[in-house]
Design a protein around this motif. Structure first.
Motif, mmCIF file in Angstrom:
data_model
loop_
_atom_site.group_PDB
_atom_site.id
_atom_site.type_symbol
_atom_site.label_atom_id
_atom_site.label_comp_id
_atom_site.label_asym_id
_atom_site.label_seq_id
_atom_site.Cartn_x
_atom_site.Cartn_y
_atom_site.Cartn_z
ATOM 1 N N THR A 238 10.920 8.597 -12.144
ATOM 2 C CA THR A 238 9.935 8.161 -13.140
ATOM 3 C C THR A 238 8.811 7.363 -12.515
ATOM 4 N N MET A 239 9.148 6.473 -11.565
ATOM 5 C CA MET A 239 8.098 5.669 -10.949
ATOM 6 C C MET A 239 7.186 6.513 -10.066
ATOM 7 N N ALA A 240 7.678 7.640 -9.574
ATOM 8 C CA ALA A 240 6.810 8.557 -8.837
ATOM 9 C C ALA A 240 5.672 9.046 -9.722
ATOM 10 N N LEU B 162 12.253 0.984 0.270
ATOM 11 C CA LEU B 162 12.549 0.935 1.695
ATOM 12 C C LEU B 162 11.328 1.316 2.518
ATOM 13 N N LYS B 163 10.563 2.285 2.036
ATOM 14 C CA LYS B 163 9.385 2.710 2.796
ATOM 15 C C LYS B 163 8.391 1.561 2.942
ATOM 16 N N ALA C 127 0.811 -1.223 0.000
ATOM 17 C CA ALA C 127 0.000 0.000 0.000
ATOM 18 C C ALA C 127 0.841 1.268 0.000
ATOM 19 N N THR C 128 2.122 1.170 0.351
ATOM 20 C CA THR C 128 2.976 2.369 0.344
ATOM 21 C C THR C 128 3.479 2.719 -1.045
ATOM 22 N N MET C 129 3.231 1.851 -2.052
ATOM 23 C CA MET C 129 3.833 2.045 -3.380
ATOM 24 C C MET C 129 2.806 2.108 -4.513
ATOM 25 N N PRO C 130 1.685 2.792 -4.363
ATOM 26 C CA PRO C 130 0.682 2.774 -5.428
ATOM 27 C C PRO C 130 1.194 3.331 -6.754
ATOM 28 N N HIS D 1 2.084 -7.691 -5.127
ATOM 29 C CA HIS D 1 2.485 -7.118 -6.412
ATOM 30 C C HIS D 1 1.588 -5.953 -6.793
ATOM 31 N N LEU D 2 2.198 -4.940 -7.373
ATOM 32 C CA LEU D 2 1.498 -3.801 -7.976
ATOM 33 C C LEU D 2 1.903 -3.747 -9.438
ATOM 34 N N ARG D 3 0.947 -3.588 -10.331
ATOM 35 C CA ARG D 3 1.258 -3.676 -11.761
ATOM 36 C C ARG D 3 1.036 -2.361 -12.490
#
Length: 630
Positions: A506-508, A161-162, A24-27, A46-48
């Protein structure tokens, strides 16, 4: 491009809610699909960000019961069609059209030897239910991140890391002094170190195997040092340039695969121009989308150069001038960077990614050209060091450095001449290897000692922030000095600064970045080249420029590197000053640093006695990170 996380615990079934909290920290890493699945002693999340085969059948975690395997995977495997055909020839049957299922069958057929066959960028975890084994792997150059936390009964891992910090084992984790020493000296954390105690990063070109009752075993599957030692013989310079151009074309070709809109970053320099020229050669130029951004500060914008290249190549180009007041993005980027990160070019990279994401989901970049083909001024500086150090004794060099700091006026320009002169003279008294590593040093040993407080300072300063550089130089002992410098830069600045910056920025924005020049075939070719074909006299990227003579005019080929820096020196005396000052003097920062020493840096910068933008940038980004990490 995706985000992954997971826990393996041999003692009990891991908590799925913990993995769900990690994911959930990496949407931003995967806005198209999210799932967490338990497999007994393993839970995978996994997040796609869907790029290839958009069908839901390619969602992850992906399992194949017949193989006894499950996978979560972040990245792209560009040669997956070739691997699929080979595997089909040996009896494998596929139900999807993407690269993830190919990875499962490749591991089933070749085991961990499959990683040598992959051409791509990746961080992955394969759960082998039959063998009760977890296998983690990372691509050759570390384009995709993977953080690890060893547990008493297993392991936790995540793309960021987060995310990993959501695991209870990291509650109250403390800053690792050795990593802080690296950050203060270089502006980033090196190697498998992590800013937090108890956390590590799987090194590039390595895989790790975890089995019940055994320690995590980490293995290297690719050795770049061997490529530098094994020089190739070319019939002539022209044939080498033609081989390089053909490899670049193929690297670009396989990176144009996808089911989403695709474009490229274009700065106007030789690296990005080479990539866009190949794209225009492979596909209709007017359907090749390119993007650039610039700043209003004079000398910091590359938009005119990018637009010139776009006109020459006939591509569909878009550019944007970014407002100078970008301070609001710094705390956000400090959080997105995961570890303290002070390369100011993360700001323009992020804004460029946001701009490109308005039209495309994938963007090709020219990253890697400088390290592979000797494009930085630091290589020229090291060449000069070799010549001058024979005639200038260390004591005289130190006197010259002191005179330069006292007499040469400070300029707040982009990597100004006075900055380069002072850095060079400061390194002239040092041995060659130490001098090369010092060209980018931000806070010197004396400055670190004066800034840090008491016992905290001692805990940090006992660690040599150049130890990894020394070890890497030793790995290519006996090679030409330029090969040694290139090898060290690839394994430090490229891996731990440039690729971290590009991935996080870029992923941000949920944008996938692909770097054709970092195709491992090009990296190996560059390592095998004669050094004089990379730095010819003081002419940088010599063979790369020769390879593009049929496609780019001399005005582009001869253009000097400008770099993608932000005008931080100006911002720190303008709109960014108050925000950065608060970050550098926060209570968390003053637990580590002497306020008077920090205030002196600010005073000297405000009065233009010294350009302290890099030093203050390091402290500000550390302060932002501390605040965002609470």
């Amino acid at each position: 491009m995706c985000g992954i996380a997971g826990i393996v615990d041999w003692r009990k079934e891991p908590d799925r809610e913990t993995v769900a909290a990690m994911v959930a920290t990496m949407p931003h890493r995967g806005p198209d699909h999210c799932a967490v699945v338990g497999f007994g002693h393993a839970v995978l999340g996994h997040l796609r960000l869907a790029i290839i085969d958009l069908d839901a059948a390619s969602n992850q975690p992906m399992s194949r019961q017949a193989l006894g395997l499950s996978i979560v995977f972040n990245g792209e495997i560009y040669n997956f069609p070739d691997l699929r055909r080979e595997l089909e020839g040996e009896g494998a049957r596929f139900s999807t059209h993407g690269d993830t299922e190919v990875l499962l069958h490749a591991y089933a057929r070749w085991g961990t030897d499959c990683f040598r066959r992959l051409n791509g960028m990746f961080a992955l975890a394969i759960w082998d239910q039959t063998q009760r084994r977890l296998v983690l792997a990372r691509d050759r150059l570390g384009k995709k991140p993977l953080f690890l936390k060893r547990l008493p009964g297993g392991i936790a891992f995540a793309s960021e890391l987060k995310a990993l910090r959501r695991h209870p084992a990291l509650a109250g984790a403390q800053i690792r002094p050795a990593a802080l020493s690296q950050f203060l000296a270089h502006g980033y954390v090196l190697g498998d170190q992590c800013i937090l105690d108890g956390v590590e990063k799987l090194p590039p070109a390595h895989f790790a195997v975890l089995e019940p009752g055994k320690e995590l075993e980490v293995h290297r599957y690719w050795d770049l040092a061997a490529r530098f030692r094994e020089k190739r013989t070319f019939s002539d310079e022209k044939s080498a340039a033609e081989e390089l151009r053909a490899l670049i074309d193929d690297a670009v070709r396989i990176r144009l695969v996808g089911n989403v809109p695709l474009g490229a970053f274009l700065s106007g320099g030789i690296d990005s121009a080479t990539i866009v020229a190949a794209m225009a050669h492979l596909h209709p130029a007017d359907r090749t989308k390119t993007f650039s951004i610039g700043f209003r500060e004079r000398g910091f914008s590359e938009v005119p150069q990018a637009e010139e290249v776009a006109r020459i190549l006939g591509v569909d180009h878009a550019s944007r001038i970014v407002d100078a007041d970008m301070g609001a993005a710094l705390p956000f980027l400090a959080r997105m960077a995961d570890e303290p990160f002070a390369d100011t070019s993360i700001l323009p990279t992020y804004h460029l990614a946001r701009f490109a994401r308005e039209q495309v989901t994938v963007a090709l970049s020219g990253d890697g050209g400088d390290e592979l083909f000797a494009g930085y001024e630091t290589y020229v500086a090291t060449a000069l060091h070799r010549r001058l150090s024979r005639f200038v004794p260390p004591a005289a060099a130190r006197r010259l450095a002191a005179a330069a700091h006292a007499l040469v006026p400070t300029c707040f320009g982009k990597v100004s001449l006075d900055y380069k002169l002072k850095q060079f003279l400061g390194g002239l008294a040092l041995p060659l290897e130490r001098a090369h590593a010092s060209w980018r040093e931000i806070l010197s040993a004396d400055e670190r000692h004066n800034l840090l407080r008491g016992d905290r300072g001692q805990a940090v300063t006992i660690h040599d922030p150049f130890a990894r550089f020394n070890a890497l130089f030793a790995e290519v002992a006996g090679c030409h000095w330029l090969d040694r410098a290139s090898y060290v830069d690839i394994n430090t600045f490229l891996v731990d600064d440039v690729l971290v910056k590009v991935d996080r920025a870029t992923m941000a924005c949920s944008l996938e970045a692909r770097a054709p020049l970092l195709d491992y075939r090009i990296v190996e070719l560059a390592a095998a080249l004669p050094p004089e074909w990379k730095l010819n006299g003081f002419s940088k990227k010599y063979l790369l420029r020769q390879s593009q003579r049929a496609r780019l005019p001399q005005s582009v080929l001869a253009r000097r590197k400008r770099g993608f820096n932000a005008p931080l020196a100006h911002w720190l005396t303008g709109g960014l000053r108050d925000l950065a000052y608060e970050a550098t003097t926060s209570s968390a920062m003053l637990d580590w640093f002497e306020r008077d020493a920090v205030e002196r840096l600010w005073h000297d910068h405000r009065t233009r006695r010294r350009d302290n933008s890099y030093r203050l940038g390091v402290l500000a980004m550390l302060g932002f990170w501390m605040e965002e990490s609470r």
